[in-house]
Write an enzyme that holds these catalytic residues in place. Structure first.
Site, PDB file in Angstrom:
ATOM      1  N   GLU A  12       0.835  -1.205   0.000  1.00 28.89           N
ATOM      2  CA  GLU A  12       0.000   0.000   0.000  1.00 28.89           C
ATOM      3  C   GLU A  12       0.865   1.248   0.000  1.00 28.89           C
ATOM      4  OE1 GLU A  12      -3.236  -0.007  -1.085  1.00 28.89           O
ATOM      5  OE2 GLU A  12      -3.585  -1.418   0.562  1.00 28.89           O
ATOM      6  N   HIS A  13       0.480   2.202  -0.815  1.00 28.60           N
ATOM      7  CA  HIS A  13       1.210   3.467  -0.986  1.00 28.60           C
ATOM      8  C   HIS A  13       2.635   3.209  -1.487  1.00 28.60           C
ATOM      9  CE1 HIS A  13      -1.855   6.261   0.426  1.00 28.60           C
ATOM     10  NE2 HIS A  13      -2.214   5.303   1.257  1.00 28.60           N
TER      11      HIS A  13
ATOM     12  N   GLY B 230     -16.988   4.655  -2.745  1.00 26.94           N
ATOM     13  CA  GLY B 230     -16.318   5.269  -1.595  1.00 26.94           C
ATOM     14  C   GLY B 230     -15.868   4.252  -0.561  1.00 26.94           C
TER      15      GLY B 230
ATOM     16  N   GLY C  61     -13.149   2.374  -0.867  1.00 26.84           N
ATOM     17  CA  GLY C  61     -11.733   2.069  -1.049  1.00 26.84           C
ATOM     18  C   GLY C  61     -11.517   0.844  -1.925  1.00 26.84           C
TER      19      GLY C  61
ATOM     20  N   ASP D 191      -4.749   0.779  -9.356  1.00 25.68           N
ATOM     21  CA  ASP D 191      -6.189   0.507  -9.457  1.00 25.68           C
ATOM     22  C   ASP D 191      -6.618   0.263 -10.909  1.00 25.68           C
ATOM     23  OD1 ASP D 191      -5.910   1.160  -6.827  1.00 25.68           O
ATOM     24  OD2 ASP D 191      -6.917   3.095  -6.975  1.00 25.68           O
TER      25      ASP D 191
HETATM   26  C1  GLA Z   1      -5.302   4.725  -4.019  1.00 25.98           C
HETATM   27  C2  GLA Z   1      -4.574   5.045  -5.315  1.00 25.98           C
HETATM   28  C3  GLA Z   1      -3.579   3.951  -5.679  1.00 25.98           C
HETATM   29  C4  GLA Z   1      -2.651   3.623  -4.500  1.00 25.98           C
HETATM   30  C5  GLA Z   1      -3.475   3.397  -3.229  1.00 25.98           C
HETATM   31  C6  GLA Z   1      -2.619   3.209  -2.018  1.00 25.98           C
HETATM   32  O1  GLA Z   1      -6.117   3.595  -4.207  1.00 25.98           O
HETATM   33  O2  GLA Z   1      -5.493   5.214  -6.374  1.00 25.98           O
HETATM   34  O3  GLA Z   1      -2.832   4.319  -6.815  1.00 25.98           O
HETATM   35  O4  GLA Z   1      -1.695   4.615  -4.328  1.00 25.98           O
HETATM   36  O5  GLA Z   1      -4.367   4.477  -2.979  1.00 25.98           O
HETATM   37  O6  GLA Z   1      -1.891   2.024  -2.118  1.00 25.98           O
END
Ligand code: GLA
Length: 395
Positions: free
Chosen positions: A39-40, A127, A129, A177
């Site tokens: 993540e991130h 929304g 995630g 994503d």
């Molecule tokens: C959001 C962004 C992705 C990624 C995630 C965190 O979903 O769209 O590109 O950075 O946050 O992992």
């Protein structure tokens, strides 16, 4: 709220919205996603490990003979109309930013000659995630290409959709994503190296582990600003670390000893952000190896460690997500749990034995409202297919 419409209901809604006959029509689908770990890391040239959900955005569309796109959604009252004969306008409503941006990206590539009348519906929670917006972008793009009998490689479509998100929706997201929505493979999670964009599809053994998605139903207003702030902190870290190590182009290139060496030159918050990214990249590689070896316990531990790092070092969790992870960690047969996606609300992903899923769901229903005053929503998912054309135009 997300809705599931039958084919018949959708065809009827199309005629209601556009007042004309639907035939000939095309139908395309693109899924939402859950990120299992990593993540991130995508915007730091790192590793991610998402899988496509079986929940998806479906678009039913009829080609037009002019350069007009009219698009409606089962969730919105208005029909949006725009032209692709000139640069696509960035007009309201907000939800139209996604198809507008994708249309502009494809128009600039000279792929669009005609427009379409199109209706979208989705059962990806909005929304939550789970990338409902990426699934809308990818489905919109695939619909536009299909009515034009045009083709574009899926990775290119993903990049066009990311461009739309940056330039029309105003979110400086990474590539994860859109990439998984376009490129997911049924029954597999995808280990993606975000530097060279080379995916490795890793089979998931459904008979032994399942994934429960739990939506905290918390929506944070500040997500966008916080996301941009994290990206900037990562840039700052790279800027400072590369003074000592000129080969460093992204946090992907930094090891923990290198980071430690630069510690005194870094603001403590920037140091923690960088530490999350560096350790998360390693966890992602280790997690993929653990899954391949069917070592569920080790994989689960990495999920908990990822959550702690996102909470303590990256600062993107919230008390509700922490409560959900903690509740699940007490359920026997659950191997691991963590927040998934950008954070500040949204969902967690829980990995466990098939038999433990119902227990986890019941424990959440019992404890989460008492701890937070909120109700969570949840569903068990397997890895679904990436974007695809369900029915195309007869040639
Ligand atoms: C959001 C962004 C992705 C990624 C995630 C965190 O979903 O769209 O590109 O950075 O946050 O992992």
């Amino acid at each position: 709220m997300e809705v599931a419409l039958s084919d018949k209901e959708m065809e009827k809604l199309f005629v209601d919205k556009f007042g004309n006959d639907l035939r000939p029509f095309i139908k395309v689908r693109a899924p939402g996603r859950v990120n299992l770990i990593g993540e991130h890391t995508d915007y730091n040239d790192g590793f991610v490990f998402p899988m496509a959900l079986t929940r998806q955005t479906t678009i039913l569309a009829k080609p037009r003979t002019d350069g007009v796109i009219r698009i409606a959604s089962s969730l919105e009252p208005q029909v949006v109309e725009f032209s692709i004969d000139a640069p696509v306008k960035k007009d309201p409503p907000k939800w139209s930013a996604y198809p507008r941006g994708v249309a502009e990206a494809l128009r600039k590539k000279n792929l669009l000659k005609v427009g379409m009348d199109a209706l979208a519906y989705t059962d990806v929670p909005l929304g939550g995630g789970l990338s409902s917006s990426a699934s809308f972008e990818v489905a919109s793009g695939l619909a536009m290409l299909t009515v034009n009998n045009a083709s574009l490689a899926m990775p290119e479509l993903a990049l066009a959709c990311q461009w739309a998100e940056h330039h029309y929706a105003g979110v400086p997201c990474g590539i994860m994503d859109q990439y998984i929505s376009a490129m997911g493979v049924k029954g597999h999670a995808m280990l993606l190296d975000c530097r060279d964009l080379k995916p490795r599809q890793i089979p998931l053994d459904n008979t032994q582990v399942e994934f429960l998605i739990v939506n905290s139903n918390v929506k944070h207003e500040l997500v966008q600003g916080e996301y941009t702030a994290r990206r900037n902190q990562c840039h700052r870290a790279v800027e400072l670390i590369s003074r000592a190590f000129p080969m460093v182009k992204a946090l992907r290139d930094v090891s923990m000893p290198m980071l430690e060496e630069c510690r005194l030159n870094l603001d403590p918050v920037v140091f923690r952000r960088a530490r999350h990214v560096i350790t998360e990249n390693q966890r992602t590689l280790d997690f993929a190896a653990a899954l391949e070896a069917k070592n569920w316990k080790s994989a689960g531990k990495l999920m908990y460690a990822s959550h702690e790092s996102l909470r303590d070092d990256y600062g993107v969790s919230c008390p509700e997500l922490d409560a959900l992870v903690e509740i699940c960690s007490g359920v026997s047969g659950i191997y691991g749990a963590r927040m998934t996606g950008g954070g500040f609300g949204g969902s967690i992903v829980v990995m466990g034995r098939h038999a433990a899923m119902a227990d986890a769901a019941a424990t959440i229903d019992d404890q989460y409202p008492r701890r937070t005053g909120l109700q969570a929503t949840h569903f068990v998912t397997t890895a679904g297919p990436g974007a695809h054309v369900v029915s195309g135009l007869a040639r």
